[in-house]
Design a protein around this motif. Structure first.
Motif, PDB file in Angstrom:
ATOM      1  N   ASP A 113     -10.103  41.438  12.337  1.00  0.00           N
ATOM      2  CA  ASP A 113     -10.019  40.003  12.035  1.00  0.00           C
ATOM      3  C   ASP A 113     -11.116  39.650  11.029  1.00  0.00           C
ATOM      4  N   ARG A 114     -10.723  39.348   9.813  1.00  0.00           N
ATOM      5  CA  ARG A 114     -11.708  39.062   8.767  1.00  0.00           C
ATOM      6  C   ARG A 114     -12.596  37.882   9.135  1.00  0.00           C
ATOM      7  N   LEU A 115     -12.046  36.873   9.788  1.00  0.00           N
ATOM      8  CA  LEU A 115     -12.827  35.696  10.160  1.00  0.00           C
ATOM      9  C   LEU A 115     -13.916  36.054  11.164  1.00  0.00           C
ATOM     10  N   VAL A 116     -13.583  36.915  12.124  1.00  0.00           N
ATOM     11  CA  VAL A 116     -14.586  37.363  13.100  1.00  0.00           C
ATOM     12  C   VAL A 116     -15.700  38.118  12.381  1.00  0.00           C
ATOM     13  N   ALA A 117     -15.316  38.994  11.454  1.00  0.00           N
ATOM     14  CA  ALA A 117     -16.313  39.734  10.684  1.00  0.00           C
ATOM     15  C   ALA A 117     -17.202  38.797   9.884  1.00  0.00           C
ATOM     16  N   ARG A 118     -16.587  37.802   9.256  1.00  0.00           N
ATOM     17  CA  ARG A 118     -17.345  36.860   8.439  1.00  0.00           C
ATOM     18  C   ARG A 118     -18.305  36.038   9.283  1.00  0.00           C
ATOM     19  N   ASP A 119     -17.836  35.575  10.445  1.00  0.00           N
ATOM     20  CA  ASP A 119     -18.686  34.752  11.316  1.00  0.00           C
ATOM     21  C   ASP A 119     -19.913  35.531  11.779  1.00  0.00           C
ATOM     22  N   HIS A 120     -19.714  36.815  12.139  1.00  0.00           N
ATOM     23  CA  HIS A 120     -20.845  37.624  12.595  1.00  0.00           C
ATOM     24  C   HIS A 120     -21.835  37.850  11.454  1.00  0.00           C
ATOM     25  N   ALA A 121     -21.317  38.176  10.276  1.00  0.00           N
ATOM     26  CA  ALA A 121     -22.188  38.394   9.120  1.00  0.00           C
ATOM     27  C   ALA A 121     -22.951  37.125   8.758  1.00  0.00           C
ATOM     28  N   ALA A 122     -22.253  35.993   8.775  1.00  0.00           N
ATOM     29  CA  ALA A 122     -22.900  34.721   8.430  1.00  0.00           C
ATOM     30  C   ALA A 122     -24.002  34.375   9.427  1.00  0.00           C
ATOM     31  N   GLU A 123     -23.755  34.664  10.694  1.00  0.00           N
ATOM     32  CA  GLU A 123     -24.770  34.392  11.723  1.00  0.00           C
ATOM     33  C   GLU A 123     -26.015  35.241  11.497  1.00  0.00           C
ATOM     34  N   LEU A 124     -25.823  36.525  11.161  1.00  0.00           N
ATOM     35  CA  LEU A 124     -26.964  37.390  10.881  1.00  0.00           C
ATOM     36  C   LEU A 124     -27.743  36.903   9.662  1.00  0.00           C
ATOM     37  N   LEU A 125     -27.027  36.556   8.600  1.00  0.00           N
ATOM     38  CA  LEU A 125     -27.691  36.087   7.388  1.00  0.00           C
ATOM     39  C   LEU A 125     -28.450  34.791   7.628  1.00  0.00           C
ATOM     40  N   GLU A 126     -27.884  33.926   8.458  1.00  0.00           N
ATOM     41  CA  GLU A 126     -28.525  32.635   8.746  1.00  0.00           C
ATOM     42  C   GLU A 126     -29.858  32.823   9.460  1.00  0.00           C
ATOM     43  N   THR A 127     -29.969  33.924  10.241  1.00  0.00           N
ATOM     44  CA  THR A 127     -31.225  34.204  10.945  1.00  0.00           C
ATOM     45  C   THR A 127     -32.158  35.096  10.137  1.00  0.00           C
ATOM     46  N   GLY A 128     -31.811  35.309   8.864  1.00  0.00           N
ATOM     47  CA  GLY A 128     -32.691  36.067   7.980  1.00  0.00           C
ATOM     48  C   GLY A 128     -32.515  37.565   8.033  1.00  0.00           C
ATOM     49  N   HIS A 129     -31.410  38.046   8.644  1.00  0.00           N
ATOM     50  CA  HIS A 129     -31.179  39.481   8.756  1.00  0.00           C
ATOM     51  C   HIS A 129     -30.176  39.939   7.696  1.00  0.00           C
ATOM     52  N   PRO A 130     -30.552  40.884   6.835  1.00  0.00           N
ATOM     53  CA  PRO A 130     -29.558  41.446   5.915  1.00  0.00           C
ATOM     54  C   PRO A 130     -28.419  42.099   6.688  1.00  0.00           C
ATOM     55  N   VAL A 131     -27.236  42.097   6.080  1.00  0.00           N
ATOM     56  CA  VAL A 131     -26.030  42.611   6.722  1.00  0.00           C
ATOM     57  C   VAL A 131     -25.610  43.906   6.051  1.00  0.00           C
TER      58      VAL A 131
END
Length: 416
Positions: free
Chosen positions: A158-176
């Motif tokens: 699910d691309r949306l699930v992948a995007r949401d997880h990546a966006a959450e990591l980036l928002e907390t300052g973690h490279p993906v």
């Protein structure tokens, strides 16, 4: 030999039990330990992330060998501080621990060493995310580039699930880290490594998903079994010669030789082994099963690795049969776990404490993965039966465990 083990999980509990069987180990100490390790070792409080604090403790207790269990102190350089103080230490330097602490570093090492792994791309800005996701799929693998205790990974169609997880990591300052999907059964191969000297242990298979049938989110590991009846010895040898030895040699060339336990997580596809990840320490829950079958002195092997004499050590020996680890988890794990509940029936052999504590004379839950229960037997079926018989006698309100650890292998549903 006086041995100090650093950590507080089931992995450390299993290490202590194995070390207690080594006739050359005269004293066991653990810091900080848990409610179960107190029966095996003298316990001491310590900030495991502080090199100064761990070194001060090691000097105080006159440790001849320090064994660092968790990845965080290794990545933070605790082993460096101990070595600078002249204390023999099992565990890599901070520079070498980057093999786990930075997936980008690990990918670069593998590329230069010619080791097969997934195609990958680092995303460090939300503005670059959508275009990067378009270059992957239909199976997306999204990882936190740093340490995530096994829970920073999402594998989804699910691309949306992948995007949401990546966006959450980036928002907390973690490279993906985005990766291509590696097909085939997964293998964990632990190797003692001393520079370019590599000594493999038994291969195991972890079960990362929280639910039966590999359903639900990833966890730190819900169970494991060893050996793998479907994995030929020739493939283990191939992993050593084509993966672990080239990586060890490349790290020597880079001036950050690895000393300790190098854990290769691999997928065995149609083109052979490919690396999913490296860890810089004993893995949990595989360690509990692997050490159940160890028939050589553990302290001797760890000391040889720590002192640069692994090449002169005889290959480790193993008992016949199989071993299975089943993890008992607290309610709501891998989310925020329910804690503080009394645990009963957890005092038997083969029960290793992880998220436990002592409170008013009782053992209570204090984390997500609360206990590891290890069964052994003449074969995988007997080991499974032993493990599940033990876990059924344990009571913890709201707890859960997988009922299918090793079942696919037992039923012949895994093959190369």
């Amino acid at each position: 030999m006086r041995v100090l083990v650093i950590g507080s999980g089931a992995r450390e509990h299993a290490l202590l039990l194995a070390l207690s069987k080594d006739p050359k180990v005269s004293k066991l100490l653990v810091a900080p330990g848990n409610a179960g390790t107190a029966k095996l070792a003298e316990q001491h409080p310590v900030d495991v992330a502080s090199g100064a604090a761990v070194t001060e403790l090691a000097r105080k207790v006159e440790a001849d060998l320090v064994v660092i269990g968790p990845e965080v102190p290794l990545v933070l350089g605790v082993a460096d501080a101990l070595r600078e103080a002249g204390i023999a230490t099992f565990g890599p330097s901070a520079a070498a621990a980057r093999i786990e602490g930075s997936k980008a570093f690990a990918k670069d090492v593998m590329a230069v060493a010619g080791v097969r792994t997934a195609h990958s791309e680092i995303v460090d800005s939300p503005a670059k995310l959508d275009a990067a996701l378009d270059r992957f799929g239909p199976n997306w693998v999204v990882k936190d580039d740093g340490l995530a205790a096994g829970k920073g990974v999402v594998v989804t169609t699910d691309r949306l699930v992948a995007r949401d997880h990546a966006a959450e990591l980036l928002e907390t300052g973690h490279p993906v880290l985005l990766e291509s999907f590696l097909d085939g059964p997964e293998v964990s191969l632990f190797c003692l490594v001393d520079g370019e000297t590599v000594m493999p242990l038994l291969p195991a298979q972890d079960h990362k998903r929280v639910g039966d049938g590999d359903t639900g989110p990833n966890t730190g590991g819900m169970g494991a079994y060893t050996p793998l009846p479907w994995l030929p010895q020739a493939v283990v040898d191939q992993i050593v010669t084509e993966v672990v030895e080239p990586v060890a040699a490349e790290m020597v060339k880079r001036g950050c030789p690895f000393s300790g336990l190098l854990y290769a997580g691999l997928a065995i596809g149609v083109d052979g082994p490919a690396v999913v990840e490296f860890n810089c320490r004993f893995g949990d829950p595989e360690t509990q099963a692997i050490l159940e079958l160890l028939d050589s002195p553990l302290g001797e092997a760890l000391k040889a690795t720590a002192t640069g004499t692994l090449a002169s050590l005889a290959p480790v020996q193993w008992k016949d049969g199989a071993a299975v680890t089943v993890v008992l988890a607290a309610e709501n794990y891998p989310g925020r776990p329910r804690t503080g509940d009394a645990i009963t029936g957890a005092g038997g052999l083969g029960v290793f404490h992880a998220g436990t504590a002592s409170h008013e004379g009782k053992v209570v839950s204090a984390g997500g993965r609360v206990l590891s229960v290890v069964g052994s037997g003449a074969d995988l079926a007997a080991a499974r039966a032993d493990a599940y018989s033990k876990i059924e006698s344990i009571r913890l309100p709201g707890s859960h465990f997988r009922t299918d650890i090793g079942l696919a292998a037992l039923e012949g549903r895994i093959s190369l």
